[in-house]
Design an enzyme around this catalytic site. Structure first.
Site, PDB file in Angstrom:
ATOM      1  N   LEU A 149      30.053  31.570  75.644  1.00 38.85           N
ATOM      2  CA  LEU A 149      31.289  32.541  75.648  1.00 38.85           C
ATOM      3  C   LEU A 149      31.932  32.910  74.202  1.00 38.85           C
ATOM      4  CD1 LEU A 149      34.045  31.521  78.527  1.00 38.85           C
ATOM      5  CD2 LEU A 149      32.191  33.248  78.336  1.00 38.85           C
ATOM      6  N   LYS A 159      41.372  27.569  90.639  1.00 43.14           N
ATOM      7  CA  LYS A 159      39.959  27.775  90.168  1.00 43.14           C
ATOM      8  C   LYS A 159      39.487  26.328  89.961  1.00 43.14           C
ATOM      9  CE  LYS A 159      37.002  29.814  86.659  1.00 43.14           C
ATOM     10  NZ  LYS A 159      36.641  29.853  84.901  1.00 43.14           N
TER      11      LYS A 159
HETATM   12  P1  NAP Z   1      28.262  26.516  75.214  1.00 43.76           P
HETATM   13  O1  NAP Z   1      27.259  27.853  75.423  1.00 43.76           O
HETATM   14  O2  NAP Z   1      27.833  25.243  75.502  1.00 43.76           O
HETATM   15  O3  NAP Z   1      28.841  26.726  73.916  1.00 43.76           O
HETATM   16  C1  NAP Z   1      29.563  25.690  73.474  1.00 43.76           C
HETATM   17  C2  NAP Z   1      29.364  25.886  71.907  1.00 43.76           C
HETATM   18  O4  NAP Z   1      30.696  25.104  71.292  1.00 43.76           O
HETATM   19  C3  NAP Z   1      28.023  25.125  71.450  1.00 43.76           C
HETATM   20  O5  NAP Z   1      27.651  26.456  70.602  1.00 43.76           O
HETATM   21  C4  NAP Z   1      28.534  24.230  70.549  1.00 43.76           C
HETATM   22  O6  NAP Z   1      27.810  24.141  69.338  1.00 43.76           O
HETATM   23  C5  NAP Z   1      29.906  24.590  69.953  1.00 43.76           C
HETATM   24  N1  NAP Z   1      30.639  23.408  69.609  1.00 43.76           N
HETATM   25  C6  NAP Z   1      30.935  22.071  70.219  1.00 43.76           C
HETATM   26  N2  NAP Z   1      31.639  21.475  69.412  1.00 43.76           N
HETATM   27  C7  NAP Z   1      31.822  22.064  68.217  1.00 43.76           C
HETATM   28  C8  NAP Z   1      32.431  21.864  67.121  1.00 43.76           C
HETATM   29  N3  NAP Z   1      33.245  20.551  66.982  1.00 43.76           N
HETATM   30  N4  NAP Z   1      32.584  22.792  65.866  1.00 43.76           N
HETATM   31  C9  NAP Z   1      31.915  23.828  66.163  1.00 43.76           C
HETATM   32  N5  NAP Z   1      31.243  24.256  67.277  1.00 43.76           N
HETATM   33  C10 NAP Z   1      31.274  23.340  68.377  1.00 43.76           C
HETATM   34  O7  NAP Z   1      29.476  26.818  76.239  1.00 43.76           O
HETATM   35  P2  NAP Z   1      30.169  27.955  77.031  1.00 43.76           P
HETATM   36  O8  NAP Z   1      29.272  28.190  78.263  1.00 43.76           O
HETATM   37  O9  NAP Z   1      30.358  28.891  76.052  1.00 43.76           O
HETATM   38  O10 NAP Z   1      31.462  27.518  77.701  1.00 43.76           O
HETATM   39  C11 NAP Z   1      32.649  27.083  76.730  1.00 43.76           C
HETATM   40  C12 NAP Z   1      33.829  26.873  77.831  1.00 43.76           C
HETATM   41  O11 NAP Z   1      34.029  28.062  78.546  1.00 43.76           O
HETATM   42  C13 NAP Z   1      33.445  25.955  78.856  1.00 43.76           C
HETATM   43  O12 NAP Z   1      34.693  24.923  79.152  1.00 43.76           O
HETATM   44  C14 NAP Z   1      33.033  26.611  80.158  1.00 43.76           C
HETATM   45  O13 NAP Z   1      33.277  25.971  81.266  1.00 43.76           O
HETATM   46  C15 NAP Z   1      33.756  27.744  79.828  1.00 43.76           C
HETATM   47  N6  NAP Z   1      33.291  28.943  80.682  1.00 43.76           N
HETATM   48  C16 NAP Z   1      32.161  29.510  80.292  1.00 43.76           C
HETATM   49  C17 NAP Z   1      31.593  30.486  81.272  1.00 43.76           C
HETATM   50  C18 NAP Z   1      30.234  31.118  80.950  1.00 43.76           C
HETATM   51  O14 NAP Z   1      29.840  31.932  81.832  1.00 43.76           O
HETATM   52  N7  NAP Z   1      29.446  30.490  79.989  1.00 43.76           N
HETATM   53  C19 NAP Z   1      32.442  31.211  81.865  1.00 43.76           C
HETATM   54  C20 NAP Z   1      33.745  30.921  82.239  1.00 43.76           C
HETATM   55  C21 NAP Z   1      34.343  29.678  81.537  1.00 43.76           C
HETATM   56  P3  NAP Z   1      26.189  23.602  69.365  1.00 43.76           P
HETATM   57  O15 NAP Z   1      25.566  25.140  69.491  1.00 43.76           O
HETATM   58  O16 NAP Z   1      25.894  23.411  67.862  1.00 43.76           O
HETATM   59  O17 NAP Z   1      25.982  22.775  70.359  1.00 43.76           O
END
Ligand code: NAP
Length: 303
Positions: free
Chosen positions: A11, A182
């Site tokens: 995201l 949700k």
């Molecule tokens: P993701 O792909 O796992 O990305 C999370 C990112 O946060 C990773 O790149 C991670 O870094 C980074 N991160 C974690 N701790 C950090 C810190 N202290 N400083 C800097 N960066 C940090 O997760 P996502 O899918 O984008 O999801 C994010 C949120 O949105 C979640 O709660 C999810 O449930 C929600 N969401 C996601 C979607 C979707 O389609 N993806 C849809 C709706 C809601 P690293 O790369 O270094 O590990």
């Protein structure tokens, strides 16, 4: 005014690249110096949309950079949110807006309590993206973003940036009903797909279990003052199961790929709320214990 996007995951990339494409100033905040060096060694972030890959050379930094932050998009997982905000809290200005993209409930309030002077804005998103490789995300599902804050405040002027960037959104004075709904949908579907090792549609064969969970979830929602989120819950769960019959749920995919789940902020939050309300929830509690056992057996964190 600059958008600081913390987290270059699915995201984070989806938001940062669309904002940058609209010519808006964006800075990424990455986890540490090693991730920053890895990012700087290649050509920025990539967004793949309708099969086309576009690259954006968005400047990046770590939390230790000096510049103040007026607008922060927190795009990490719920279980990382508090630690991530603690690292940048000293950089937030006294007028800072912090957008919280985390799924589920619990992390947003915990973050808001850490930065009482900032305006925390909760986001409920149905957009879908996944990382095909580091620093690259596929825009997999068109959706929508509802934004709101707990003070039922007026909509911020920067919503115009989202319009310019083509990020579909609506300001919602009270977002909590949508977030609870949700969460309830997630609780009724995702854990069962993990435990039964199945696609969403195969839950049609477990209709009794789904129905019983929805009844309990309804009691919890009424108990915590969210009757609107309870209304027609079972019907909507059945619709989602039918409409996404061929899909694997996000929790199923996390477990299948050996990734940590957000259980604590989904089913865990529903069970904790039921306990705090003295609302009996035997099915939900049993489901949580079965899920924890399943995660432990695979060496995955269960909190
Ligand atoms: P993701 O792909 O796992 O990305 C999370 C990112 O946060 C990773 O790149 C991670 O870094 C980074 N991160 C974690 N701790 C950090 C810190 N202290 N400083 C800097 N960066 C940090 O997760 P996502 O899918 O984008 O999801 C994010 C949120 O949105 C979640 O709660 C999810 O449930 C929600 N969401 C996601 C979607 C979707 O389609 N993806 C849809 C709706 C809601 P690293 O790369 O270094 O590990």
């Amino acid at each position: 005014m600059c958008w600081h996007v913390l987290g270059a995951g699915s995201l984070g990339i989806l938001w940062a690249t669309r904002l940058a494409r609209a010519g808006l100033p964006v800075r990424l905040i990455l986890r540490d110096e090693a991730r920053l060096a890895a990012y700087n060694a290649q050509a920025g972030l990539a967004l793949i949309e309708n099969g086309e890959r576009q690259r954006f050379a968005i400047p990046a930094q770590t939390a230790s950079a000096g510049e103040p932050i007026e607008r922060l998009l927190l795009a990490c997982k719920a279980y990382d949110a508090e630690r991530a905000v603690a690292a940048v809290a000293h950089r937030l200005t006294d007028k800072a807006d912090v957008l919280l993209l985390q799924n589920g409930l619990g992390s947003q309030d915990a973050v808001a309590a850490m930065i009482p002077d900032a305006r925390c804005i909760f986001v409920s998103s149905t957009e879908g993206a996944y990382r095909d490789e580091d620093w690259s995300a596929v825009f997999a599902g068109q959706g929508f973003n509802w934004l709101g804050d707990t003070q039922h405040g007026a909509s911020p002027a920067w919503l115009d940036d989202l319009r310019q960037a083509g990020i579909p959104h609506q300001w919602t004075a009270d977002l909590s009903e949508r977030l609870w709904r949700k969460l309830a949908l997630n609780c009724a579907i995702n854990p069962l797909t993990v435990l039964h090792q199945c696609r969403n549609g195969e839950l049609q064969a477990h209709a009794e279990e789904v129905t019983a969970l929805c009844v309990e979830l309804g009691h919890v929602l009424h108990g915590c003052g969210q009757p609107g989120a309870a209304e027609g819950l079972l019907d909507q769960v059945q619709q989602v199961i039918a409409a996404t019959a061929g899909n694997y749920s996000s929790m199923y995919q996390d477990v299948a790929q050996g990734r940590r789940t957000e259980i604590r902020y989904l089913l865990g939050h529903a069970c904790a709320t039921a306990a705090a309300l003295d609302c009996p929830a035997p099915m939900l509690n049993q489901l949580r214990l079965r899920l924890i056992e399943h995660l432990n057996a695979r060496g995955l964190p269960s909190d």
